[in-house]
Scaffold this active site. Structure first.
Site, PDB file in Angstrom:
ATOM      1  N   HIS A  94       4.615  14.701  -3.024  1.00  0.00           N
ATOM      2  CA  HIS A  94       4.599  13.079  -3.202  1.00  0.00           C
ATOM      3  C   HIS A  94       5.012  12.400  -4.586  1.00  0.00           C
ATOM      4  O   HIS A  94       4.719  12.981  -5.480  1.00  0.00           O
ATOM      5  CB  HIS A  94       3.172  12.523  -2.738  1.00  0.00           C
ATOM      6  N   GLU A 165      10.697   9.369   1.421  1.00  0.00           N
ATOM      7  CA  GLU A 165       9.805   8.411   0.970  1.00  0.00           C
ATOM      8  C   GLU A 165      10.428   8.295  -0.456  1.00  0.00           C
ATOM      9  O   GLU A 165      10.113   8.513  -1.437  1.00  0.00           O
ATOM     10  CB  GLU A 165       8.324   9.013   0.857  1.00  0.00           C
TER      11      GLU A 165
HETATM   12  P1  13P Z   1       2.579   2.397   1.191  1.00  0.00           P
HETATM   13  O1  13P Z   1       2.737   2.456   2.664  1.00  0.00           O
HETATM   14  O2  13P Z   1       1.615   1.648   0.807  1.00  0.00           O
HETATM   15  O3  13P Z   1       4.260   1.705   0.771  1.00  0.00           O
HETATM   16  O4  13P Z   1       2.586   3.923   0.821  1.00  0.00           O
HETATM   17  C1  13P Z   1       3.633   4.925   1.028  1.00  0.00           C
HETATM   18  C2  13P Z   1       3.192   5.945   0.583  1.00  0.00           C
HETATM   19  O5  13P Z   1       3.263   6.534  -0.647  1.00  0.00           O
HETATM   20  C3  13P Z   1       2.648   7.030   1.713  1.00  0.00           C
HETATM   21  O6  13P Z   1       2.549   8.221   1.325  1.00  0.00           O
END
Ligand code: 13P
Length: 258
Positions: A94, A165
């Site tokens: 992450h 992400e």
């Molecule tokens: P948000 O949905 O708050 O943008 O966060 C995304 C995230 O980091 C999920 O791992």
């Protein structure tokens, strides 16, 4: 194909009562969406044990794990320990751990190996980097992808769930930007292509690739309209059971119509 929606609660909420208050409404509605869709929540590690008794249809996931299976590593939790609380998924790579906690590609790669060894499912995030700009995502994702799989064979790679992400789209990042459904789809197809080289096209198409970055009830339609987006990794909205449920339900609705 099955969709997967993961709620990443990060370091929230404050109390176990609040945690139950988020999970229970979802748990109670899960019978409405069970075919074709899996829902997972990843609470802080201290809540995994108590929530284990509350979650039956919602699957539990962890936000981190050690690359060792025991021994002298202060503050870490092992995969075997997580398994005792019925944890199925572990989020790895992450951006918050890469950027703020110094997690390197080497550490992430070791954790993926360990998670697979423990028979948990790694959810490997790609696209998290402090400096990455919107138009530089493909080289970044490509580099992180190759670093993540470098010690794995084909069969092991097939067991991974990937999530695109981008840091700049995460709701809590200052001046965060919107990632359109089209952008998410483009990068997901890019990850699918990288996977095709490793496991073959047919197998790559069967693997789950999620999108994460401010997915919520207001914009979820943008992502569900692309069948290549196999689900979502949801941060802030996953702490609001009403909002999270709408995300879950929208993916379910699309999955039964596709
Ligand atoms: P948000 O949905 O708050 O943008 O966060 C995304 C995230 O980091 C999920 O791992």
């Amino acid at each position: 194909m099955t969709k997967l929606i993961i709620g990443n609660w990060k370091m929230n909420p404050e109390t176990i009562e609040q945690a139950r208050g988020i999970l229970l409404p979802i748990e109670h509605k899960m019978h409405l969406v069970q075919e074709n869709l899996e829902v997972c929540v990843c609470p802080p590690a201290v809540f995994l044990a108590p929530l284990n008794h509350t979650s039956h249809n919602v699957v539990l996931g962890a936000q981190n794990v050690s690359w060792l299976d025991g021994g002298p590593l202060t503050g870490e939790v092992s995969g075997s320990q997580l398994k005792q609380w019925k944890v199925k998924y572990v989020i790895l790579g992450h951006s918050e751990r890469r950027i703020y906690l110094g997690e390197t590609e080497e550490m992430i790669s070791k954790k993926i190996v360990q998670v697979l060894k423990t028979r948990l499912v790694p959810v490997v995030c790609l696209g998290g980097d402090k400096a990455a700009k919107k138009d530089e995502m493909k080289p970044l994702v490509t580099r992180q992808f190759h670093a993540a799989i470098k010690n794995l064979d084909r069969k092991q790679i097939e067991k991974i769930v990937f999530a695109y992400e981008p840091t700049w789209a995460i709701s809590t990042v200052k001046n965060s930007e919107h990632a359109s459904g089209e952008h998410a789809r483009e990068l997901i197809l890019h990850i699918q292509e990288l996977l095709s080289h490793e496991v073959g096209e047919a197998r790559a198409k069967n693997m789950l690739i999620l999108y994460g970055g401010t997915v919520n009830k207001n914009n979820v339609h943008e992502y569900t309209k692309y069948p290549e987006i196999d689900g979502a990794l949801v941060g802030a909205a996953s702490l609001d059971p009403g909002d999270f449920w709408e995300v879950v339900h929208e993916f379910y609705r699309e999955s039964i119509h596709s």
